[in-house]
Design a protein around this motif. Sequence first.
Motif, PDB file in Angstrom:
ATOM      1  N   GLN A 235       0.870  -1.271   0.221  1.00 33.71           N
ATOM      2  CA  GLN A 235       0.120  -0.194   0.078  1.00 33.71           C
ATOM      3  C   GLN A 235       0.877   1.229   0.004  1.00 33.71           C
ATOM      4  O   GLN A 235       0.330   2.595   0.008  1.00 33.71           O
ATOM      5  CB  GLN A 235      -0.907  -0.109   1.272  1.00 33.71           C
ATOM      6  CG  GLN A 235      -1.957  -1.057   1.267  1.00 33.71           C
ATOM      7  CD  GLN A 235      -2.657  -1.202   2.666  1.00 33.71           C
ATOM      8  OE1 GLN A 235      -2.555  -0.288   3.275  1.00 33.71           O
ATOM      9  NE2 GLN A 235      -3.069  -2.335   3.015  1.00 33.71           N
ATOM     10  N   GLY A 236       2.167   1.064   0.184  1.00 30.00           N
ATOM     11  CA  GLY A 236       3.040   2.163   0.129  1.00 30.00           C
ATOM     12  C   GLY A 236       3.000   3.017   1.818  1.00 30.00           C
ATOM     13  O   GLY A 236       3.327   4.312   1.563  1.00 30.00           O
ATOM     14  N   ASN A 267       7.209  -6.414  -1.907  1.00 29.70           N
ATOM     15  CA  ASN A 267       6.364  -5.272  -2.026  1.00 29.70           C
ATOM     16  C   ASN A 267       6.776  -4.018  -1.905  1.00 29.70           C
ATOM     17  O   ASN A 267       6.495  -2.882  -2.420  1.00 29.70           O
ATOM     18  CB  ASN A 267       5.078  -5.822  -1.197  1.00 29.70           C
ATOM     19  CG  ASN A 267       4.330  -6.594  -1.812  1.00 29.70           C
ATOM     20  OD1 ASN A 267       3.509  -6.540  -2.869  1.00 29.70           O
ATOM     21  ND2 ASN A 267       3.925  -7.911  -0.987  1.00 29.70           N
ATOM     22  N   ALA A 268       7.720  -3.960  -0.924  1.00 30.43           N
ATOM     23  CA  ALA A 268       8.416  -2.739  -0.657  1.00 30.43           C
ATOM     24  C   ALA A 268       9.125  -2.134  -2.272  1.00 30.43           C
ATOM     25  O   ALA A 268       9.014  -1.109  -2.660  1.00 30.43           O
ATOM     26  CB  ALA A 268       9.588  -2.785   0.312  1.00 30.43           C
ATOM     27  N   GLY A 269       9.973  -3.179  -2.759  1.00 33.48           N
ATOM     28  CA  GLY A 269      10.462  -2.979  -4.042  1.00 33.48           C
ATOM     29  C   GLY A 269       9.633  -2.704  -5.149  1.00 33.48           C
ATOM     30  O   GLY A 269       9.895  -1.917  -5.919  1.00 33.48           O
ATOM     31  N   GLY A 272       8.645   0.926  -4.897  1.00 34.90           N
ATOM     32  CA  GLY A 272       9.941   2.012  -5.105  1.00 34.90           C
ATOM     33  C   GLY A 272      10.152   2.433  -3.730  1.00 34.90           C
ATOM     34  O   GLY A 272      10.941   3.260  -3.496  1.00 34.90           O
ATOM     35  N   THR A 273       9.725   1.623  -2.640  1.00 39.30           N
ATOM     36  CA  THR A 273      10.148   2.087  -1.278  1.00 39.30           C
ATOM     37  C   THR A 273      11.593   1.875  -0.814  1.00 39.30           C
ATOM     38  O   THR A 273      11.917   0.799  -1.034  1.00 39.30           O
ATOM     39  CB  THR A 273       9.197   1.443  -0.307  1.00 39.30           C
ATOM     40  OG1 THR A 273       7.699   1.675  -0.481  1.00 39.30           O
ATOM     41  CG2 THR A 273       9.570   2.085   1.303  1.00 39.30           C
ATOM     42  N   PRO A 274      12.394   2.846  -0.287  1.00 39.56           N
ATOM     43  CA  PRO A 274      13.815   2.376  -0.214  1.00 39.56           C
ATOM     44  C   PRO A 274      13.846   1.428   0.803  1.00 39.56           C
ATOM     45  O   PRO A 274      13.070   1.375   1.739  1.00 39.56           O
ATOM     46  CB  PRO A 274      14.255   3.643   0.438  1.00 39.56           C
ATOM     47  CG  PRO A 274      13.383   4.804  -0.259  1.00 39.56           C
ATOM     48  CD  PRO A 274      12.063   4.328  -0.377  1.00 39.56           C
ATOM     49  N   ASN A 334      12.060  -2.014  -7.599  1.00 40.15           N
ATOM     50  CA  ASN A 334      12.147  -0.873  -8.212  1.00 40.15           C
ATOM     51  C   ASN A 334      12.911   0.640  -7.633  1.00 40.15           C
ATOM     52  O   ASN A 334      13.220   1.414  -8.179  1.00 40.15           O
ATOM     53  CB  ASN A 334      10.703  -0.142  -8.903  1.00 40.15           C
ATOM     54  CG  ASN A 334      10.038  -1.361  -9.686  1.00 40.15           C
ATOM     55  OD1 ASN A 334      10.662  -1.983 -10.623  1.00 40.15           O
ATOM     56  ND2 ASN A 334       8.804  -1.694  -9.486  1.00 40.15           N
ATOM     57  N   GLY A 335      12.758   0.372  -6.329  1.00 36.88           N
ATOM     58  CA  GLY A 335      13.500   1.423  -5.509  1.00 36.88           C
ATOM     59  C   GLY A 335      14.822   0.911  -5.104  1.00 36.88           C
ATOM     60  O   GLY A 335      15.574  -0.046  -5.314  1.00 36.88           O
TER      61      GLY A 335
END
Length: 415
Positions: A235-236, A267-269, A272-274, A334-335
């Motif tokens: 969910q970011g 899911n963090a990746g 894009g979450t560092p 992605n992050g």
Amino acid sequence: MTTKTILIIGTYDTKDDELNYIADVIHSQGGNVVTMDVSVLGNPTDPTDYSKHQVAEEGGSSIRSAIDCGDENQAMQIMGKGAALLSCRLFNEGKFDGALVLGGTMGTDLALDVCSALPIGVPKYIVSTVSFSPLIPPERMAPDTQMILWAGGLYGLNSICKSSLSQAAGAVLGATRAVEAPNRKKPLVGMTSLGKTALKYMVTLKPALEDRGFEVAVFHATGMGGRAFESLAAQGAFSLVLDLCTQELGNHILGSNISAGADRLTNAGSTGTPQIVAPGCYDLVDIVGWQEIPKKWHDHTTHAHNRLLTSIVLDHAERSQVARAHATQLKQANGPTVLILPEGGCGEWDRPGEGLHDAVGLDVFLATLEKEHPQNVELVKTQAHINDDEFANTVLFQVDKWLTDGTISNQVGQA
């Protein structure tokens, strides 16, 4: 006290007595009710606030389509999609404060969709004939769902089932009055760990991160905790992820029931979450302690943590398999992603002199992970054990670096 409203969901064609009883209890306790019918074939005795037609249409279908498909599973999935979307919209419009869904296996299947769709902090209760059953996979459970067994109530009201239903009604209404919903006054850090007997870094990291202006939530990586962590990451919800105990990934790929799902460590990746990752307790697979140990683990060393949980110590080939799985999952990020390898060990019980120490096995795992780690992942090695202050300082060094270069921010709404 502001009057709270509870959304009651169920198949009103077959369970209207039970659903109306729940509504009566909520009314008697000073709450309001809105009702949603998720039946397919029949109709309720009295109209509900939101009809089965509205539910199906919210999901882009119709009751006629649900009937004509000729398959009860497919029909209920049509209603589940509609109920989840409609519930979300109604909550966002301020139409209710908490939700209660009643059902057997069919209704529970739908209830899981509804509860997963509603934000964390919204009181959500499932009253089910299969509450706490292995039929319910961890990945279907929303982080803050509450379940109550619908005992003795499969068909009709009686004193046994009224006890369950009235408790559920009081519980959801009470929860709406007492809940302190998550706020976003500070950026949130999501961290994974186990208890302090196995992993201790959160004792140092949590106050240090709070001093830097973050709120920190530590998730117990024993299946359901990892599921909640991954759900929020998807969910970011996190400004920064410290996924320092990835043991659930090994649990999943090696067939343990204590799984956080196939999307663990992704899911963090994907948002894009560092993230800063370390393989805490990678060398163990947890199994249900009160069940017979499966035959495939009979030649492995075991560690009985308590009567609920037993850990299997992985052999060298299995450690390589787990290392490759880390690389596969992290390749999708992605992050910004940093992978820290603690060369001194990854769990308190694997220190030299401790019962699970295996220097060769650790070397095999770290060498495989170093070789296989993808290009999008920055690798950082430390000679420290994961429970040493030096490891925590390595994590904080990376956090401070990202704060300085703007990768992350300790202000809400930035970076």
